[in-house]
Design a protein around this motif. Structure first.
Motif, PDB file in Angstrom:
ATOM      1  N   UNK A  81      20.073  51.686  22.696  1.00  0.00           N
ATOM      2  CA  UNK A  81      19.409  52.338  21.563  1.00  0.00           C
ATOM      3  C   UNK A  81      19.791  53.805  21.465  1.00  0.00           C
ATOM      4  N   UNK A  82      20.055  54.418  22.619  1.00  0.00           N
ATOM      5  CA  UNK A  82      20.417  55.836  22.663  1.00  0.00           C
ATOM      6  C   UNK A  82      21.927  56.055  22.618  1.00  0.00           C
ATOM      7  N   UNK A  83      22.682  55.009  22.385  1.00  0.00           N
ATOM      8  CA  UNK A  83      24.140  55.085  22.253  1.00  0.00           C
ATOM      9  C   UNK A  83      24.817  55.703  23.484  1.00  0.00           C
ATOM     10  N   UNK A  84      24.328  55.321  24.687  1.00  0.00           N
ATOM     11  CA  UNK A  84      24.910  55.860  25.913  1.00  0.00           C
ATOM     12  C   UNK A  84      25.364  54.748  26.862  1.00  0.00           C
ATOM     13  N   UNK A  85      24.995  53.516  26.597  1.00  0.00           N
ATOM     14  CA  UNK A  85      25.335  52.402  27.486  1.00  0.00           C
ATOM     15  C   UNK A  85      26.847  52.243  27.672  1.00  0.00           C
ATOM     16  N   UNK A 146      19.048  55.173  13.772  1.00  0.00           N
ATOM     17  CA  UNK A 146      18.729  53.783  13.418  1.00  0.00           C
ATOM     18  C   UNK A 146      17.734  53.200  14.421  1.00  0.00           C
ATOM     19  N   UNK A 147      17.948  53.445  15.696  1.00  0.00           N
ATOM     20  CA  UNK A 147      17.030  52.967  16.732  1.00  0.00           C
ATOM     21  C   UNK A 147      15.654  53.600  16.578  1.00  0.00           C
ATOM     22  N   UNK A 148      15.601  54.888  16.289  1.00  0.00           N
ATOM     23  CA  UNK A 148      14.319  55.563  16.087  1.00  0.00           C
ATOM     24  C   UNK A 148      13.582  54.995  14.881  1.00  0.00           C
ATOM     25  N   UNK A 149      14.314  54.729  13.818  1.00  0.00           N
ATOM     26  CA  UNK A 149      13.695  54.149  12.624  1.00  0.00           C
ATOM     27  C   UNK A 149      13.074  52.796  12.937  1.00  0.00           C
ATOM     28  N   UNK A 150      13.732  52.008  13.776  1.00  0.00           N
ATOM     29  CA  UNK A 150      13.203  50.701  14.164  1.00  0.00           C
ATOM     30  C   UNK A 150      12.034  50.829  15.129  1.00  0.00           C
ATOM     31  N   UNK A 151      12.053  51.822  16.008  1.00  0.00           N
ATOM     32  CA  UNK A 151      11.019  52.014  17.032  1.00  0.00           C
ATOM     33  C   UNK A 151       9.729  52.593  16.486  1.00  0.00           C
TER      34      UNK A 151
END
Length: 182
Positions: A81-85, A146-151
């Motif tokens: 979600x944080x684009x770090x994986x 995008x992840x924040x919007x979903x969370x």
């Protein structure tokens, strides 16, 4: 939203109980912030600031500080979600790679994305993000937004930024100029 130096971070500090000497009232969950125990604040509020603090240890150690009981799958999901994986998977030992003192082996953007991953892993009902994507390129910023919007469905999210592109996910936007919010 506002220009650098206009007071956005000061307002963020007031909202998280890290600032003293302000006038007025700040409530959380209907209670005056000054009456909320620090332990309750730490459990219910996640703060992601411009400079995410990392300690000497592994990537996983630095993430699990947000949730000591997190499974490896939960850590990986937060990092995606944080684009770090994907970046972590390029490291010599993946999630078990040491980050150095204060995260010295990582760039500012990588430290920032680990800070955002911590926020996702903590899963608090109130998230305050102070310039969470300021060191990121537009692609990584887009994934995180995008992840924040979903969370944010069941959460209160306060997003502080000087970038209009970052604020596009906000339901409401307030401008700060010379320490005044409108």
């Amino acid at each position: 939203m506002g220009e650098s130096g206009c007071g956005k971070s000061t307002i963020a500090a007031v909202l998280t109980g890290r600032a003293a000497g302000y006038t007025g009232s700040v409530t959380i969950g209907g209670r005056e912030l000054s009456t909320v125990k620090e332990s309750a604040l730490l459990q219910n509020v996640t703060l992601v600031s411009l400079g995410s603090y990392l300690f000497k240890g592994t990537v996983a150690d630095n993430l699990r500080i947000a949730n000591r009981n997190a499974t490896h799958e939960q850590v990986v999901e937060a990092c995606k979600k944080a684009s770090i994986h994907d970046f972590i998977m390029t490291l010599p030992q993946g999630y078990d790679t040491p980050v150095g003192e204060l995260g010295s082996t990582l760039s500012g953007g990588e430290r920032q994305r680990l800070g955002v991953a911590r926020a996702f892993l903590h899963d608090a009902p109130y998230i305050l993000l102070d310039e969470p994507t300021s060191n990121l390129d537009s692609l990584n910023e887009a994934v995180i937004l995008k992840s924040l919007a979903e969370e944010r469905r069941d959460k209160t999210v306060v997003l502080v930024s000087h970038r209009a592109s970052t604020m596009r996910i906000a339901d409401r936007t307030y401008s700060v100029e010379n320490g005044r919010m409108s």
